[in-house]
Motif scaffolding. Structure first.
Motif, mmCIF file in Angstrom:
data_model
loop_
_atom_site.group_PDB
_atom_site.id
_atom_site.type_symbol
_atom_site.label_atom_id
_atom_site.label_comp_id
_atom_site.label_asym_id
_atom_site.label_seq_id
_atom_site.Cartn_x
_atom_site.Cartn_y
_atom_site.Cartn_z
ATOM 1 N N ARG A 13 0.864 -1.182 0.000
ATOM 2 C CA ARG A 13 0.000 0.000 0.000
ATOM 3 C C ARG A 13 0.902 1.235 0.000
ATOM 4 O O ARG A 13 1.779 1.367 0.838
ATOM 5 C CB ARG A 13 -0.890 -0.018 1.227
ATOM 6 N N LEU A 16 -1.519 7.409 1.189
ATOM 7 C CA LEU A 16 -2.752 8.021 0.712
ATOM 8 C C LEU A 16 -2.405 9.377 0.102
ATOM 9 O O LEU A 16 -1.640 10.147 0.668
ATOM 10 C CB LEU A 16 -3.728 8.192 1.880
ATOM 11 N N ARG A 17 -2.958 9.643 -1.075
ATOM 12 C CA ARG A 17 -2.723 10.916 -1.750
ATOM 13 C C ARG A 17 -4.069 11.496 -2.148
ATOM 14 O O ARG A 17 -5.109 10.888 -1.905
ATOM 15 C CB ARG A 17 -1.815 10.714 -2.971
ATOM 16 N N TYR A 18 -4.051 12.669 -2.740
ATOM 17 C CA TYR A 18 -5.292 13.328 -3.153
ATOM 18 C C TYR A 18 -5.198 13.725 -4.619
ATOM 19 O O TYR A 18 -4.152 14.192 -5.073
ATOM 20 C CB TYR A 18 -5.582 14.543 -2.270
ATOM 21 N N PRO A 24 -9.533 11.466 -2.120
ATOM 22 C CA PRO A 24 -8.478 10.568 -1.641
ATOM 23 C C PRO A 24 -8.226 9.486 -2.692
ATOM 24 O O PRO A 24 -9.162 8.982 -3.322
ATOM 25 C CB PRO A 24 -9.061 9.949 -0.371
ATOM 26 N N LEU A 26 -5.665 5.900 -3.427
ATOM 27 C CA LEU A 26 -4.756 4.946 -2.815
ATOM 28 C C LEU A 26 -4.312 3.925 -3.851
ATOM 29 O O LEU A 26 -5.145 3.266 -4.483
ATOM 30 C CB LEU A 26 -5.451 4.235 -1.647
ATOM 31 N N ASP A 27 -3.002 3.804 -4.043
ATOM 32 C CA ASP A 27 -2.422 2.811 -4.936
ATOM 33 C C ASP A 27 -2.052 1.586 -4.120
ATOM 34 O O ASP A 27 -1.425 1.702 -3.061
ATOM 35 C CB ASP A 27 -1.180 3.377 -5.625
ATOM 36 N N ALA A 58 -10.949 4.419 -0.773
ATOM 37 C CA ALA A 58 -9.521 4.638 -0.516
ATOM 38 C C ALA A 58 -9.277 4.805 0.979
ATOM 39 O O ALA A 58 -8.332 4.223 1.529
ATOM 40 C CB ALA A 58 -9.024 5.857 -1.285
ATOM 41 N N ASN A 59 -10.107 5.583 1.645
ATOM 42 C CA ASN A 59 -9.964 5.769 3.097
ATOM 43 C C ASN A 59 -10.137 4.453 3.843
ATOM 44 O O ASN A 59 -9.379 4.149 4.770
ATOM 45 C CB ASN A 59 -10.966 6.803 3.609
ATOM 46 N N ASN A 62 -7.168 2.198 3.281
ATOM 47 C CA ASN A 62 -5.987 2.722 3.950
ATOM 48 C C ASN A 62 -5.925 2.242 5.407
ATOM 49 O O ASN A 62 -4.848 2.142 5.976
ATOM 50 C CB ASN A 62 -5.975 4.252 3.885
ATOM 51 N N ARG A 63 -7.090 1.938 5.985
ATOM 52 C CA ARG A 63 -7.160 1.425 7.366
ATOM 53 C C ARG A 63 -7.176 -0.103 7.427
ATOM 54 O O ARG A 63 -7.058 -0.687 8.493
ATOM 55 C CB ARG A 63 -8.412 1.968 8.058
#
Length: 96
Positions: A13, A16-18, A24, A26-27, A58-59, A62-63
């Motif tokens: 992972r 996180l970017r925007y 948001p 996420l790659d 994405a959020n 990310n978690r």
């Protein structure tokens, strides 16, 4: 039709970017492992796939802990460099 339903786990992972629009993004790199039947033969399938999630998904991802199986729905597209395949994640699903 371009529709993918996959069980996979996150193995990589990025941060996180925007996007320029403020979403948001996420790659990820996902890993899938299963057995399928092809030509009346059982075949083991194992693959790694680059993926992209936007917005709330994405959020959530990310978690998400790495190495935990998740259900994913999305579609296939080309990455920015035009080489290979990129899974665009549109939904997270329960694994049955």
């Amino acid at each position: 039709m371009n529709h993918v339903l996959l069980s996979a786990k996150i193995i990589e992972r990025k941060a996180l970017r925007y996007t320029p629009a403020g979403l948001p993004a996420l790659d990820l790199v996902l890993e899938h492992e299963s057995e399928v039947t092809e030509a009346q033969q059982t075949r083991k399938v194992k693959l790694e796939l680059k993926a992209l999630a936007l917005g709330d998904i994405a959020n959530r991802l990310n978690r998400q802990d790495t190495g935990v199986p998740i259900g994913i729905t999305g579609f296939l597209g080309a990455p920015r460099n035009g080489r290979g395949v990129l899974l665009h994640i549109t939904e997270l699903n329960d694994i049955v």
